[in-house]
Scaffold this active site. Structure first.
Site, PDB file in Angstrom:
ATOM      1  N   LEU A   8       0.846  -1.200   0.000  1.00 13.07           N
ATOM      2  CA  LEU A   8       0.000   0.000   0.000  1.00 13.07           C
ATOM      3  C   LEU A   8       0.881   1.249   0.000  1.00 13.07           C
ATOM      4  O   LEU A   8       1.706   1.439   0.890  1.00 13.07           O
ATOM      5  CB  LEU A   8      -0.914   0.016   1.229  1.00 13.07           C
ATOM      6  CG  LEU A   8      -1.807  -1.211   1.410  1.00 13.07           C
ATOM      7  CD1 LEU A   8      -2.811  -0.953   2.537  1.00 13.07           C
ATOM      8  CD2 LEU A   8      -2.526  -1.570   0.117  1.00 13.07           C
ATOM      9  N   ARG A  15       1.694  14.696   6.763  1.00 17.38           N
ATOM     10  CA  ARG A  15       2.599  15.215   7.800  1.00 17.38           C
ATOM     11  C   ARG A  15       4.060  15.302   7.358  1.00 17.38           C
ATOM     12  O   ARG A  15       4.903  15.800   8.091  1.00 17.38           O
ATOM     13  CB  ARG A  15       2.464  14.371   9.070  1.00 17.38           C
ATOM     14  CG  ARG A  15       1.232  14.780   9.883  1.00 17.38           C
ATOM     15  CD  ARG A  15       1.148  14.004  11.168  1.00 17.38           C
ATOM     16  NE  ARG A  15       0.696  12.636  10.949  1.00 17.38           N
ATOM     17  CZ  ARG A  15       1.020  11.619  11.729  1.00 17.38           C
ATOM     18  NH1 ARG A  15       1.821  11.793  12.754  1.00 17.38           N
ATOM     19  NH2 ARG A  15       0.559  10.415  11.473  1.00 17.38           N
ATOM     20  N   GLU A 154      -9.177   0.952  16.009  1.00 19.04           N
ATOM     21  CA  GLU A 154      -8.361   2.120  15.677  1.00 19.04           C
ATOM     22  C   GLU A 154      -8.358   3.086  16.854  1.00 19.04           C
ATOM     23  O   GLU A 154      -9.356   3.217  17.575  1.00 19.04           O
ATOM     24  CB  GLU A 154      -8.906   2.801  14.425  1.00 19.04           C
ATOM     25  CG  GLU A 154      -8.618   2.043  13.150  1.00 19.04           C
ATOM     26  CD  GLU A 154      -7.135   1.741  12.975  1.00 19.04           C
ATOM     27  OE1 GLU A 154      -6.348   2.686  12.815  1.00 19.04           O
ATOM     28  OE2 GLU A 154      -6.762   0.557  13.013  1.00 19.04           O
ATOM     29  N   LYS A 333      35.488  12.149 -11.108  1.00 17.27           N
ATOM     30  CA  LYS A 333      34.191  11.751 -11.677  1.00 17.27           C
ATOM     31  C   LYS A 333      34.419  10.961 -12.957  1.00 17.27           C
ATOM     32  O   LYS A 333      35.186  11.393 -13.799  1.00 17.27           O
ATOM     33  CB  LYS A 333      33.350  12.997 -11.979  1.00 17.27           C
ATOM     34  CG  LYS A 333      31.965  12.656 -12.489  1.00 17.27           C
ATOM     35  CD  LYS A 333      31.450  13.626 -13.524  1.00 17.27           C
ATOM     36  CE  LYS A 333      32.041  13.357 -14.882  1.00 17.27           C
ATOM     37  NZ  LYS A 333      31.443  14.159 -15.966  1.00 17.27           N
TER      38      LYS A 333
HETATM   39  C1  UD1 Z   1      -2.842   1.983   9.957  1.00 17.18           C
HETATM   40  C2  UD1 Z   1      -3.752   0.977  10.633  1.00 17.18           C
HETATM   41  C3  UD1 Z   1      -3.421   0.947  12.131  1.00 17.18           C
HETATM   42  C4  UD1 Z   1      -1.977   0.612  12.323  1.00 17.18           C
HETATM   43  C5  UD1 Z   1      -1.085   1.572  11.550  1.00 17.18           C
HETATM   44  C6  UD1 Z   1       0.339   1.099  11.574  1.00 17.18           C
HETATM   45  C7  UD1 Z   1      -5.859   0.937   9.363  1.00 17.18           C
HETATM   46  C8  UD1 Z   1      -7.256   1.408   9.345  1.00 17.18           C
HETATM   47  N1  UD1 Z   1      -5.128   1.345  10.430  1.00 17.18           N
HETATM   48  O1  UD1 Z   1      -3.165   3.254  10.455  1.00 17.18           O
HETATM   49  O2  UD1 Z   1      -4.225  -0.018  12.784  1.00 17.18           O
HETATM   50  O3  UD1 Z   1      -1.642   0.641  13.703  1.00 17.18           O
HETATM   51  O4  UD1 Z   1      -1.481   1.640  10.172  1.00 17.18           O
HETATM   52  O5  UD1 Z   1       1.182   2.028  10.963  1.00 17.18           O
HETATM   53  O6  UD1 Z   1      -5.430   0.215   8.486  1.00 17.18           O
HETATM   54  N2  UD1 Z   1      -3.023   3.809   2.272  1.00 17.18           N
HETATM   55  C9  UD1 Z   1      -3.452   3.691   0.980  1.00 17.18           C
HETATM   56  N3  UD1 Z   1      -4.713   4.086   0.654  1.00 17.18           N
HETATM   57  C10 UD1 Z   1      -5.572   4.591   1.568  1.00 17.18           C
HETATM   58  C11 UD1 Z   1      -5.120   4.726   2.907  1.00 17.18           C
HETATM   59  C12 UD1 Z   1      -3.850   4.315   3.229  1.00 17.18           C
HETATM   60  O7  UD1 Z   1      -2.704   3.218   0.115  1.00 17.18           O
HETATM   61  O8  UD1 Z   1      -6.698   4.926   1.181  1.00 17.18           O
HETATM   62  C13 UD1 Z   1      -1.662   3.361   2.631  1.00 17.18           C
HETATM   63  C14 UD1 Z   1      -0.766   4.485   3.112  1.00 17.18           C
HETATM   64  O9  UD1 Z   1      -0.048   5.037   2.026  1.00 17.18           O
HETATM   65  C15 UD1 Z   1       0.147   3.774   4.076  1.00 17.18           C
HETATM   66  C16 UD1 Z   1      -0.700   2.648   4.615  1.00 17.18           C
HETATM   67  O10 UD1 Z   1      -1.755   2.460   3.702  1.00 17.18           O
HETATM   68  O11 UD1 Z   1       1.276   3.186   3.433  1.00 17.18           O
HETATM   69  C17 UD1 Z   1      -1.264   2.954   5.999  1.00 17.18           C
HETATM   70  O12 UD1 Z   1      -2.065   4.095   5.938  1.00 17.18           O
HETATM   71  P1  UD1 Z   1      -2.079   5.185   7.087  1.00 17.18           P
HETATM   72  O13 UD1 Z   1      -2.991   6.257   6.696  1.00 17.18           O
HETATM   73  O14 UD1 Z   1      -0.683   5.532   7.470  1.00 17.18           O
HETATM   74  O15 UD1 Z   1      -2.751   4.355   8.270  1.00 17.18           O
HETATM   75  P2  UD1 Z   1      -2.644   4.634   9.809  1.00 17.18           P
HETATM   76  O16 UD1 Z   1      -3.640   5.653  10.184  1.00 17.18           O
HETATM   77  O17 UD1 Z   1      -1.242   4.857  10.186  1.00 17.18           O
END
Ligand code: UD1
Ligand code: MG
Length: 450
Positions: A8, A15, A154, A333
């Protein structure tokens, strides 16, 4: 059992306050996404799907450069982690086996952790990777019942009691592909964030009577990056372990904390690295070399017994043979420096080759660029290049030749010849005194006038 890797990487990373997609920010000079892909590669996945969104094109380019077989699924709107996984349905069409979901911003995963998740899958329908958090902060909490994972809550949706749980969700999971898509189909977004949470599949799976468990790993492996502060911390973790590895291999780091390494830095035993040295990507240093303080190396190769620095810069394509010497304020270089050759002071050697045992005097410049094209300088063996020689490329200096100090070399120099190209000196007796007197008188007139 065949495996498909889903990474993902669609999130914006608000941030980070950056125009660059979060997963492309580097740790030890390698994008986070590539770290994640390399970690997942140990499963020898049959398919790898990267979910992209923010900066999709840039992310896809990096992903396919690392693995040309990687598939890209685009998530136009980031509606949550479950929605992100749902976007891989097409890419995984016809795939049977397990899906392992990783995050592109979790770069420190170790191979054995993935193997333990796969092993746990043999006994369970769904396996989540968890960790004991020193500071659980905003992570999702794992609600366990013995070995069974009941659900993930969450932070935003958790009660005070649930927030007190320190066993947290890393976000990684392993599940049969078809089962996972079927679970995701029923995930809804009626939660505090209004997102489709991947974490909800746990509760849905339990309701369907499926077996769900959590495998634990140490927190360092699940370190996620959400801000520049996290990025710096992640880099520091990487650096600490890479330095420890080098020390174990028999490399001397005089002040380990001041040596900055890239993910692919290779250094042989008995090499000494003095304090404050930076390694960019693509550096190999053989055994028994010395890299002295304040040197910066990238895309280069340093052979056995060579000494580099202090204050040297080796740029991509710098190839040092055995026992070469590159001294202070020297930049190399795209140039081969043959065995025993010396470039010891204040020089630029670019797009060039320097033959064995040649000596390049202080202040020598290869004038390789005419403003449009780059040209080569070829220096033979046992050549003595006098200080402050300008070598206007393309140009060749033959074996055993010499250039006089201050020479501007614009034509090839035959082997054994001495090239001199500088204005003839003319000494004018008594002129210095006359000139000083004249200047002093001029200054006195001006001071008086003011
Ligand atoms: C998520 C988890 C949380 C966990 C944490 C660990 C969920 C709902 N929550 O929260 O339980 O403790 O990660 O770091 O899964 N992403 C997408 N598409 C989206 C949303 C996210 O590709 O629509 C990807 C982001 O780029 C990232 C990853 O998924 O690589 C996690 O997303 P993020 O928004 O960081 O989730 P957290 O709120 O940190
Ligand atoms: Mg996160």
């Amino acid at each position: 059992m065949s495996t498909a890797l889903v990474i993902l990487a669609a999130g914006k990373g608000t941030r980070m306050h950056s125009d660059i997609p979060k997963v492309l920010h580097p740790i030890a000079q390698v994008p986070m996404l590539v770290h994640a892909m390399r970690a997942g590669a140990i499963l020898s996945p049959e398919r790898t799907v990267i979910v992209t969104g923010h900066g999709a094109e840039a992310v896809a380019k990096v992903a396919t450069a690392e693995d040309e077989a990687a598939q890209i699924a685009v998530q136009d709107e980031q509606l949550g982690t479950a929605h992100a996984v749902a976007q891989t349905r097409e890419a995984l069409d016809g795939f049977t086996g397990d899906v392992v979901v990783l995050y592109g911003d979790t770069p420190f995963l170790q191979p054995d952790t993935l193997e333990r998740m796969i092993a746990a899958r043999a006994e369970n329908d769904l396996v989540i990777l968890g960790f004991e958090a020193a500071d659980p902060a905003r992570y999702g909490r794992l609600v366990m019942n013995g070995d069974s994972l009941e659900r993930i809550v969450e932070f935003k949706d958790a009660s005070d009691e649930e927030r007190a749980i320190t066993f947290c969700n890393s976000g990684l999971l392993a599940c049969d592909a078809q089962a996972l898509f079927s679970l995701i189909d029923t995930v809804r977004n009626d939660n505090a964030a209004g997102e489709y949470y991947l974490t909800d599949v746990v509760e849905i799976a339990r309701a369907r009577g499926l077996k769900v468990t959590a495998v634990a790993c140490d927190e360092a492996q699940t370190l996620g990056v959400n801000s520049r502060t996290d990025l710096a911390a992640a880099d520091a973790v990487f650096q600490a372990s890479a330095r420890a590895e080098l020390l174990d291999l028999g490399v001397t780091l005089m002040a380990p904390d001041t040596v900055y390494l890239a993910a692919d830095t290779v250094i042989g035993r008995d090499t000494v690295i003095e304090p404050n040295v930076v390694f960019g990507p693509g550096v190999t240093v053989e055994s028994g070399a010395t890299i002295r303080s304040f040197s910066h190396l990238e895309g280069c190769h340093v052979s056995r017994g060579s000494i580099v620095g202090p204050y040297a810069r080796l740029r991509p394509g710098a190839e040092l043979a055995e026992n070469a010497r590159i001294g202070n304020f020297v930049e190399i270089k795209n140039a081969e420096i043959a065995e025993g050759a010396k470039v010891n002071h204040l020089s630029y050697i670019g797009d060039a080759s320097v033959g064995a045992a040649s000596n390049i005097g202080a202040g020598t410049i290869t004038c390789n660029y005419d403003g449009v094209m780059k040209h080569r300088t070829t220096i033979g063996e046992n050549v003595f290049v006098g200080s402050n020689t300008m070598l206007v490329a393309p140009v060749k200096v033959g074996d055993g030749a010499m250039t006089a100090t201050g020479t501007v070399v614009t034509r090839d120099v035959e082997p054994g010849a001495l090239a001199v190209a500088r204005a003839k000196q003319d000494n004018k007796p008594g002129y210095a005194r006359k000139l000083f007197d004249m200047l002093k008188a001029k200054k006195a007139r001006r001071d008086k006038g003011a």
